[in-house]
Design an enzyme around this catalytic site. Structure first.
Site, PDB file in Angstrom:
ATOM      1  N   TYR A  19     -63.795 -50.819  -2.334  1.00 30.91           N
ATOM      2  CA  TYR A  19     -63.610 -50.869  -3.781  1.00 30.91           C
ATOM      3  C   TYR A  19     -64.324 -52.108  -4.315  1.00 30.91           C
ATOM      4  O   TYR A  19     -63.882 -53.232  -4.079  1.00 30.91           O
ATOM      5  CB  TYR A  19     -62.123 -50.917  -4.131  1.00 30.91           C
ATOM      6  CG  TYR A  19     -61.391 -49.641  -3.795  1.00 30.91           C
ATOM      7  CD1 TYR A  19     -61.510 -48.503  -4.607  1.00 30.91           C
ATOM      8  CD2 TYR A  19     -60.572 -49.558  -2.673  1.00 30.91           C
ATOM      9  CE1 TYR A  19     -60.836 -47.333  -4.307  1.00 30.91           C
ATOM     10  CE2 TYR A  19     -59.891 -48.387  -2.366  1.00 30.91           C
ATOM     11  CZ  TYR A  19     -60.025 -47.281  -3.186  1.00 30.91           C
ATOM     12  OH  TYR A  19     -59.346 -46.127  -2.884  1.00 30.91           O
ATOM     13  N   ASP A  73     -66.997 -44.534  -9.629  1.00 31.54           N
ATOM     14  CA  ASP A  73     -66.097 -44.670 -10.765  1.00 31.54           C
ATOM     15  C   ASP A  73     -66.731 -44.037 -11.993  1.00 31.54           C
ATOM     16  O   ASP A  73     -67.945 -43.878 -12.071  1.00 31.54           O
ATOM     17  CB  ASP A  73     -65.822 -46.154 -11.040  1.00 31.54           C
ATOM     18  CG  ASP A  73     -64.929 -46.762  -9.967  1.00 31.54           C
ATOM     19  OD1 ASP A  73     -64.080 -46.027  -9.438  1.00 31.54           O
ATOM     20  OD2 ASP A  73     -65.107 -47.955  -9.664  1.00 31.54           O
ATOM     21  N   TYR A  98     -74.790 -51.465  -4.061  1.00 33.92           N
ATOM     22  CA  TYR A  98     -74.400 -51.482  -5.459  1.00 33.92           C
ATOM     23  C   TYR A  98     -75.150 -52.584  -6.186  1.00 33.92           C
ATOM     24  O   TYR A  98     -75.444 -53.641  -5.614  1.00 33.92           O
ATOM     25  CB  TYR A  98     -72.903 -51.782  -5.599  1.00 33.92           C
ATOM     26  CG  TYR A  98     -72.012 -50.806  -4.863  1.00 33.92           C
ATOM     27  CD1 TYR A  98     -71.437 -49.731  -5.540  1.00 33.92           C
ATOM     28  CD2 TYR A  98     -71.737 -50.978  -3.508  1.00 33.92           C
ATOM     29  CE1 TYR A  98     -70.601 -48.840  -4.867  1.00 33.92           C
ATOM     30  CE2 TYR A  98     -70.908 -50.087  -2.828  1.00 33.92           C
ATOM     31  CZ  TYR A  98     -70.345 -49.025  -3.507  1.00 33.92           C
ATOM     32  OH  TYR A  98     -69.533 -48.163  -2.845  1.00 33.92           O
TER      33      TYR A  98
END
Ligand SMILES: [Zn+2]
Ligand SMILES: [Zn+2]
Length: 459
Positions: A422, A278, A346
């Site tokens: 996501y 993103d 992440y």
């Protein structure tokens, strides 16, 4: 004996009815013999016929009618096939004989005689490009091809090759000698496209893309991976974007590509990423694989070490690149397909809308971890991207998850998940479109405050 006669009978029928150049004549016998050029085939057949006619002429000296008939045959080879030894022999028998000057090959319209000027054009068009190999492709007007097909059907010739193949080879051989470089069929660096019409030709020389693979790290938030046209003006440029046509002032692509474009003197480049993060996420750790595809490069021997150094010197605080290597163009497809086969880790900073005490937080962790790791996450295309992607529900896996309490509104998490997951929606729940979500499991509204990709692994 039969086969030998059939070749010469065919040759004699061709000569009596048509005017052909040596390439077009020899091409009719291209499937006979190997390691021969069509010129050599033509010479060999015509020489044999010439010897035969010479013999017949010698023998018929006393019979004028027969002599003239044989002379006519020799004249046909001299005139219609433009065969030099036959022209010399004609002059010997008839010193006053004049050869006709306007001979047009029935099949190729004398295109094969223009090969040298065509080769000069190619060499001129190619002089700005650095290349090690090339490929010649020819397209020939269908009428010319049909004409040869009809010609062969009429004469029952089944030993010929196509004019296109013949032409490619003749041009390719000449270029090979001049350039000292070879034809490459699979991955030619230079493409030479010739199109032949009735009385003109066109030459197009193009340089195939040069592809460099590497990895990048995005060290700051707020820049997209590739250039985004301004939404309002669709990239045309307006007051709001200061006539740049851009939604964001820069991108990973725009920071990286200029150095490549300059070094290779390419017209343009296309940036391919193995997935994308993103805009507000960083991509750190070992970085994300990418391929930069340089279109119409003039220079191929670019110095990847120097480019890496320059790019990193200019953008060291924003973007870094490393591990640069040249790759074949087919790697782009592999890079694109590699997305889901990866596991990404992440680091996320999560904000809770309501107070979360450390004790509350701690006692929930074990069951949350279990629920998230043991079952697939069902993720419907997020609301924020559904306008540009198909609205589907996809199964994703979380491979590992750790939590760390910071204060009553913030905690962090390290999440290792399947490529394509996501993460923001895994936290927020995206109005029920992602199930389960951390918001659902913690029983409160959570959102992602900061997101970093810290590792990309290939499985
Ligand atoms: Zn011809
Ligand atoms: Zn604009």
């Amino acid at each position: 004996m039969e086969t030998q006669y059939s070749i010469f009978n065919t040759a004699k029928r061709i000569i009596s009815d048509y005017t052909l150049c040596a390439e077009c004549f020899g091409r009719q016998f291209a499937l006979l013999g190997t390691g021969l050029s069509n010129q050599e085939r033509a010479n060999s057949i015509l020489t044999t016929l010439l010897l035969e006619y010479n013999d017949l002429l010698n023998e018929s000296q006393g019979n004028k009618d027969l002599f003239m008939k044989n002379l006519e045959k020799l004249q046909e080879i001299a005139s219609k096939m433009n065969f030099k030894p036959a022209i010399l022999l004609m002059k010997k028998f008839q010193p006053e004989w004049q050869d006709s000057t306007d001979k047009v090959c029935y099949l190729c319209n004398n295109f094969f005689q223009r090969v040298n000027s065509l080769v000069t054009t190619i060499i001129n068009n190619a002089k700005d490009y650095e290349f090690e190999n090339y490929l010649v492709g020819t397209s020939i007007n269908a009428k010319i091809v049909d004409k040869e097909d009809e010609f062969r059907a009429k004469l029952e010739i089944n030993t010929g090759e196509s004019m296109k193949k013949n032409f490619n080879r003749v041009v390719g051989k000449k270029l090979e000698v001049i350039w000292g470089k070879f034809v490459e069929f699979k991955q030619p660096q230079l493409n030479i496209q010739i199109s032949i019409d009735r009385d003109r030709y066109k030459v197009q020389v193009t340089s195939n893309p040069l592809c460099v693979k590497g990895r990048y790290r995005k060290l700051i938030r707020g820049i997209p991976q590739t250039h985004w046209p301004h939404k309002k003006c669709r990239g045309k440029g307006c007051e709001e974007c200061y006539f740049t046509g851009k939604q964001y002032p820069t991108s990973v692509e725009e920071l990286i590509s200029p150095e490549f474009l300059q070094s290779s003197r390419s017209d343009q480049s296309v940036f391919h990423g193995a997935g994308r993060e993103d805009i507000d996420a960083r991509c750190i750790g070992p970085g994300r694989p990418f391929i930069i595809e340089l279109k119409e490069p003039r220079i191929r021997s670019i110095d990847l070490h120097r480019i890496q150094k320059e790019v990193n010197k200019k953008n060291g605080d924003k973007v870094e690149i490393f591990d640069l290597v040249f790759v074949p163009r087919s790697e782009i497809k592999n890079l694109k397909q590699s997305g889901e086969a990866t596991a990404k880790t992440y680091y996320v900073l999560i904000k809770s809308e309501t107070k979360l005490t450390k004790r509350d937080f701690k006692c929930k962790l074990a069951s949350i971890k279990k629920k998230i790791l043991e079952n697939p996450i069902l993720q419907r295309t997020p609301l924020r991207v559904v306008h540009r992607r198909a609205d589907l529900t996809r199964k994703r896996m979380v491979y590992d998850i750790e939590f760390k309490w910071k204060n009553r509104y913030y905690f962090s998490s390290r999440i290792k998940a399947m490529g394509g997951t996501y993460i923001k929606e895994l936290i927020s729940g995206d109005e029920g479109r992602t199930k389960p979500s951390l918001s659902e499991l913690f029983g409160r509204n959570l959102r992602c405050a900061e997101l970093d990709i810290v590792n990309i692994e290939y499985r």
